[in-house]
Design a protein around this motif. Structure first.
Motif, PDB file in Angstrom:
ATOM      1  N   TRP A   1      63.618  36.592  62.996  1.00 20.73           N
ATOM      2  CA  TRP A   1      64.534  36.300  64.089  1.00 20.73           C
ATOM      3  C   TRP A   1      65.139  34.898  63.992  1.00 20.73           C
ATOM      4  N   ALA A   2      64.624  34.067  63.096  1.00 19.35           N
ATOM      5  CA  ALA A   2      65.072  32.681  62.989  1.00 19.35           C
ATOM      6  C   ALA A   2      65.912  32.431  61.755  1.00 19.35           C
TER       7      ALA A   2
ATOM      8  N   GLY B   1      67.134  37.438  57.986  1.00 20.42           N
ATOM      9  CA  GLY B   1      66.369  38.328  58.850  1.00 20.42           C
ATOM     10  C   GLY B   1      67.224  39.010  59.886  1.00 20.42           C
ATOM     11  N   LYS B   2      68.128  38.261  60.510  1.00 21.14           N
ATOM     12  CA  LYS B   2      68.983  38.852  61.531  1.00 21.14           C
ATOM     13  C   LYS B   2      69.922  39.903  60.939  1.00 21.14           C
TER      14      LYS B   2
ATOM     15  N   LEU C   1      58.737  42.758  66.451  1.00 23.14           N
ATOM     16  CA  LEU C   1      58.649  41.329  66.733  1.00 23.14           C
ATOM     17  C   LEU C   1      57.389  40.994  67.521  1.00 23.14           C
ATOM     18  N   PRO C   2      56.882  39.779  67.344  1.00 23.10           N
ATOM     19  CA  PRO C   2      55.736  39.350  68.153  1.00 23.10           C
ATOM     20  C   PRO C   2      56.143  39.190  69.607  1.00 23.10           C
TER      21      PRO C   2
ATOM     22  N   ALA D   1      66.574  39.267  75.089  1.00 23.96           N
ATOM     23  CA  ALA D   1      67.886  39.774  75.486  1.00 23.96           C
ATOM     24  C   ALA D   1      68.995  39.074  74.698  1.00 23.96           C
ATOM     25  N   ALA D   2      68.862  37.765  74.516  1.00 25.57           N
ATOM     26  CA  ALA D   2      69.870  37.023  73.744  1.00 25.57           C
ATOM     27  C   ALA D   2      69.852  37.453  72.280  1.00 25.57           C
ATOM     28  N   LEU D   3      68.665  37.670  71.731  1.00 30.21           N
ATOM     29  CA  LEU D   3      68.571  38.125  70.343  1.00 30.21           C
ATOM     30  C   LEU D   3      69.189  39.512  70.188  1.00 30.21           C
TER      31      LEU D   3
END
Length: 257
Positions: A148-149, A153-154, A169-170, A185-187
């Motif tokens: 996610w970072a 990955g995204k 995801l954790p 939600a933003a991700l």
């Protein structure tokens, strides 16, 4: 054949895991991800192993070359593990397929190019072509980062259904910088934007001062690999960014054809 030989190892026909093998893997994975050599005390505590068992296991791994130990009694991953990792990358079908396009992309842009694969909630770097600039980005093959970072990955996660991503995801999305997505939600909105746009951008979410552009490689459905170009923000302007994205999309087409 004896009755014991003919019976399955356990009910249901499954195979019991071997505790010593599990512990060996845990030690190697821990040392492989550590950013510093570890003492026996640290390893035993982190892996919740009896110190005597941890010492015996480490001694065996040192004697066989999988782990190195320094004069202070601290342990790190050994040369034999490096050879095994290098062999994996050298024989990986996706690496072999992507490398010509990575070489071409690196020659065209002069910037660092990465190939990575999703592994759980992380990405693992498979191959890297380094920038020719003195101010360069380096993520060695084998390095792991939170999916996610990173742009890589995204880009991959954007090709997966959100329900699957959410399970992967954790519970807590730990930040690497002040720009890392930590809100689900933003991700989710970011992944939808990536699907619409066709490429991902890491806006200093993994490393301050660095912007990464990435595209998923649809070699499987959903995708498991991605290709990226990482550039210090001081070398970027809107025209350069368009050039990078265009080159990445062209490299992806070459890999997928």
């Amino acid at each position: 054949m004896t009755q014991h030989d003919s019976e399955p190892p356990e009910s249901g026909g499954g195979v019991r895991s071997v505790k010593s093998a599990e512990r060996t893997i845990a030690v190697l994975e821990h040392l492989g991800s550590a950013d510093h050599p570890c003492s026996l005390r640290e390893l035993a505590a982190d892996l919740r192993l009896p110190r005597a068992s941890a010492y015996a296991l480490l001694t065996t791994l040192v004697n066989t070359g999988w782990v190195d130990v320094d004069d202070a009694g601290r342990y790190r991953i050994g040369l034999r593990a490096l050879r095994a990792g290098a062999s994996y990358v050298e024989h990986d079908d996706v690496v072999q397929r992507a490398q010509p396009a990575m070489n071409e992309l690196n020659n065209e842009l002069g910037e660092t190019v990465h190939l990575a694969r999703l592994d759980g909630a992380e990405i693992i770097y498979l191959a890297t072509n380094l920038s020719r600039h003195s101010l360069a980005v380096l993520s060695r093959p084998g390095r792991r980062l939170p999916a996610w970072a990173t742009g890589l990955g995204k880009a991959i996660l954007a090709g997966h259904p959100w329900d699957e991503v959410d399970r992967l995801l954790p519970e807590t999305l730990e930040p690497r910088t002040v720009h890392t997505f930590t809100d689900r939600a933003a991700l989710r909105a970011e992944l939808e934007a990536i699907r619409q746009r066709g490429h991902a951008v890491d806006e200093q979410e993994s490393t301050m001062g660095l912007r990464c552009f990435a595209v998923a490689l649809d070699l499987t459905s959903p995708p498991q690999e991605a290709l990226s170009c990482s550039i210090p923000v001081v070398r970027l302007d809107p025209d350069r960014e368009k050039q990078v994205v265009t080159a990445l999309l062209r490299a992806r087409r070459r890999i997928l054809r």
